[in-house]
Design an enzyme around this catalytic site. Structure first.
Site, PDB file in Angstrom:
ATOM      1  N   GLU A 111       0.795  -1.242   0.000  1.00  0.00           N
ATOM      2  CA  GLU A 111       0.000   0.000   0.000  1.00  0.00           C
ATOM      3  C   GLU A 111       0.825   1.288   0.000  1.00  0.00           C
ATOM      4  O   GLU A 111       0.556   2.199   0.777  1.00  0.00           O
ATOM      5  CB  GLU A 111      -0.956  -0.018   1.204  1.00  0.00           C
ATOM      6  CG  GLU A 111      -1.834  -1.268   1.234  1.00  0.00           C
ATOM      7  CD  GLU A 111      -2.782  -1.318   2.407  1.00  0.00           C
ATOM      8  OE1 GLU A 111      -2.648  -0.515   3.337  1.00  0.00           O
ATOM      9  OE2 GLU A 111      -3.672  -2.196   2.404  1.00  0.00           O
ATOM     10  N   GLU A 155      -6.200 -10.519  -1.644  1.00  0.00           N
ATOM     11  CA  GLU A 155      -7.038 -10.337  -0.440  1.00  0.00           C
ATOM     12  C   GLU A 155      -8.515 -10.280  -0.841  1.00  0.00           C
ATOM     13  O   GLU A 155      -9.275  -9.420  -0.389  1.00  0.00           O
ATOM     14  CB  GLU A 155      -6.633  -9.048   0.291  1.00  0.00           C
ATOM     15  CG  GLU A 155      -5.153  -8.997   0.620  1.00  0.00           C
ATOM     16  CD  GLU A 155      -4.738  -7.806   1.481  1.00  0.00           C
ATOM     17  OE1 GLU A 155      -5.600  -7.106   2.027  1.00  0.00           O
ATOM     18  OE2 GLU A 155      -3.519  -7.594   1.603  1.00  0.00           O
TER      19      GLU A 155
HETATM   20  C1  GLA Z   1      -5.039  -4.510   4.112  1.00  0.00           C
HETATM   21  C2  GLA Z   1      -3.860  -5.322   4.525  1.00  0.00           C
HETATM   22  C3  GLA Z   1      -4.295  -6.570   5.173  1.00  0.00           C
HETATM   23  C4  GLA Z   1      -5.391  -6.348   6.168  1.00  0.00           C
HETATM   24  C5  GLA Z   1      -6.528  -5.712   5.504  1.00  0.00           C
HETATM   25  C6  GLA Z   1      -7.640  -5.672   6.506  1.00  0.00           C
HETATM   26  O1  GLA Z   1      -5.624  -4.969   2.963  1.00  0.00           O
HETATM   27  O2  GLA Z   1      -2.982  -5.615   3.477  1.00  0.00           O
HETATM   28  O3  GLA Z   1      -3.236  -7.134   5.843  1.00  0.00           O
HETATM   29  O4  GLA Z   1      -4.963  -5.531   7.220  1.00  0.00           O
HETATM   30  O5  GLA Z   1      -6.067  -4.459   5.065  1.00  0.00           O
HETATM   31  O6  GLA Z   1      -7.771  -6.935   7.106  1.00  0.00           O
END
Ligand code: GLA
Length: 396
Positions: free
Chosen positions: A192, A306
């Site tokens: 991020e 994710e």
């Molecule tokens: C981001 C992070 C994850 C997690 C999500 C919320 O996507 O990369 O590790 O913290 O937020 O679960």
């Protein structure tokens, strides 16, 4: 009488083979359905999972990403103290049960302890043991801080120099990657880094945390150190919303392309891009497909790291915008299934560049989006229409 019992038994068996959603439960598991195409993953710290959840992890998934325990803060809360307990058990359990492990995450602006950025770190009883859980005192009248302000306030005393911060990051990466060398197949090296809005003709990195103390080359160095620590590991850049703007070549996607092109031009050992995939019922699927194509055109591998698709219509990042008593209309689960189906059709069209599709949690109640029912299994691990849609997509 005999006939009556027989009929009752038949009805019971039929009822049991139907899920609560009134559909027949597909016989295949997720990993069976996608074998030879790409890996299917889930996220969890394993610790605390029930027997049924552990069984589901073993049966359904090829690979697991630790949801929290490997983030910089939990695994390295103080300069002088690492906490490997949860991760060690997770890696052992995965190895014993034939589940691969993906490392998440080495560098991040969030969930990273302030000591990384402080000039001096005291060594005392507190900083050489597992941090105690402290309750946050929430003052509803306090001024709302930006993440940047919040970060600055967490840093005690002078800010560390670039050299000191880098020395710590190198030690952190080499210690963590080195410990699991050969047992963790790849890493989210940085997470991020790109701002949510701003100039999309630049890489538009965040302006605080690592990017303030070190600068943009923190990514170059992090990848270099991770590669030195485990030359066989796959190394990914991971981010959310980086598919957004792909069709129009704008927004966060455009910035991600600027960043990735620079890293490649500078010889950074990057294997791939993780598109997090925290999506919703109206996610722009054309952007998703175009983003995969654009990353592939750079010669990078792609993973969906994710994945979750809210069934409420909400698009909040949401640590569980809890629904309370608000029921989610049944047709939303059908819409959710449709979105999942279309997503997997896209992933299959690009299976030559996609390594892995990881769901962010094992069930709707083991999810940061709790209350938004964003996954394939409900809180009782019953497969939802979305599960069937994902399985069906695999054979088309
Ligand atoms: C981001 C992070 C994850 C997690 C999500 C919320 O996507 O990369 O590790 O913290 O937020 O679960």
């Amino acid at each position: 009488m005999i006939n009556r019992n027989l009929i009752a038994s038949i009805i019971l068996v039929v009822a049991l083979t139907l899920s609560v959603y009134g559909q027949e439960t597909p016989k295949k598991t997720l990993k069976e359905a996608y074998a030879g195409k790409f890996m299917i993953g889930t996220a969890s710290d394993v610790k605390g999972l029930t027997e049924a959840e552990l069984k589901s992890v073993k049966e359904q998934y090829d690979i697991l990403t630790p949801e929290n325990c490997m983030k910089p803060q939990p695994i390295h809360p103080w300069e002088t103290f690492y906490y490997f307990g949860v991760t060690d058990s997770l890696v052992d359990w995965c190895q014993q049960n034939g589940v691969k492990v993906w490392g998440h995450t080495l560098g991040w602006h969030s969930q990273t302890a302030p000591w990384f950025f402080q000039a001096e770190n005291p060594v005392n009883e507190e900083t050489t043991s597992q941090p105690k859980r402290t309750r946050m005192n929430w003052d509803p009248n306090a001024p709302r801080l930006t993440m940047d302000e919040y970060w600055r306030r967490s840093i005690k005393g002078e800010m560390a120099s670039r050299e000191v911060a880098l020395e710590r990051l190198e030690k952190h990466i080499k210690t963590v990657v080195g410990r699991y060398k050969g047992r963790i197949i790849g890493w989210d090296v940085f997470n991020e880094s790109i701002e949510d809005s701003g100039d999309c003709t630049t890489e538009n990195l965040r302006t605080w945390s690592w990017y303030k103390v070190v600068g943009p080359d923190v990514l170059n160095l992090a990848f270099k150190w991770a590669h030195e620590a485990d030359p066989a590991a796959q190394l990914y850049y991971n981010d959310y919303n980086i598919e957004q703007g792909a069709v129009a070549n704008k927004g966060k996607h455009a910035s991600s392309m600027v960043l990735l092109k620079r890293l490649l031009a500078e010889g950074v050992p990057i294997t791939g891009v993780g598109i997090q995939g925290h999506w919703h019922l109206d996610t722009d699927l054309a952007d998703v497909e175009k983003a995969i194509e654009n990353y592939a055109s750079l010669g990078l591998r792609v993973s969906i790291t994710e994945l979750d698709v809210t069934s409420t219509g909400d698009n909040s990042g949401a640590f569980g915008v809890r629904q309370g008593d608000k029921a989610i209309p049944k047709e939303n689960y059908e819409k959710q299934a449709e979105v999942y189906k279309k997503l997997f059709e896209i992933f299959l069209r690009h299976k030559d560049v996609i390594d892995r599709v990881t769901f962010w949690g094992v069930s709707d109640t083991r999810s940061w989006r709790r209350g938004q029912d964003a996954l394939l299994f409900d809180g009782q691990l019953k497969p939802k229409p979305a599960f069937k849609a994902v399985i069906d997509a695999s054979s088309n």
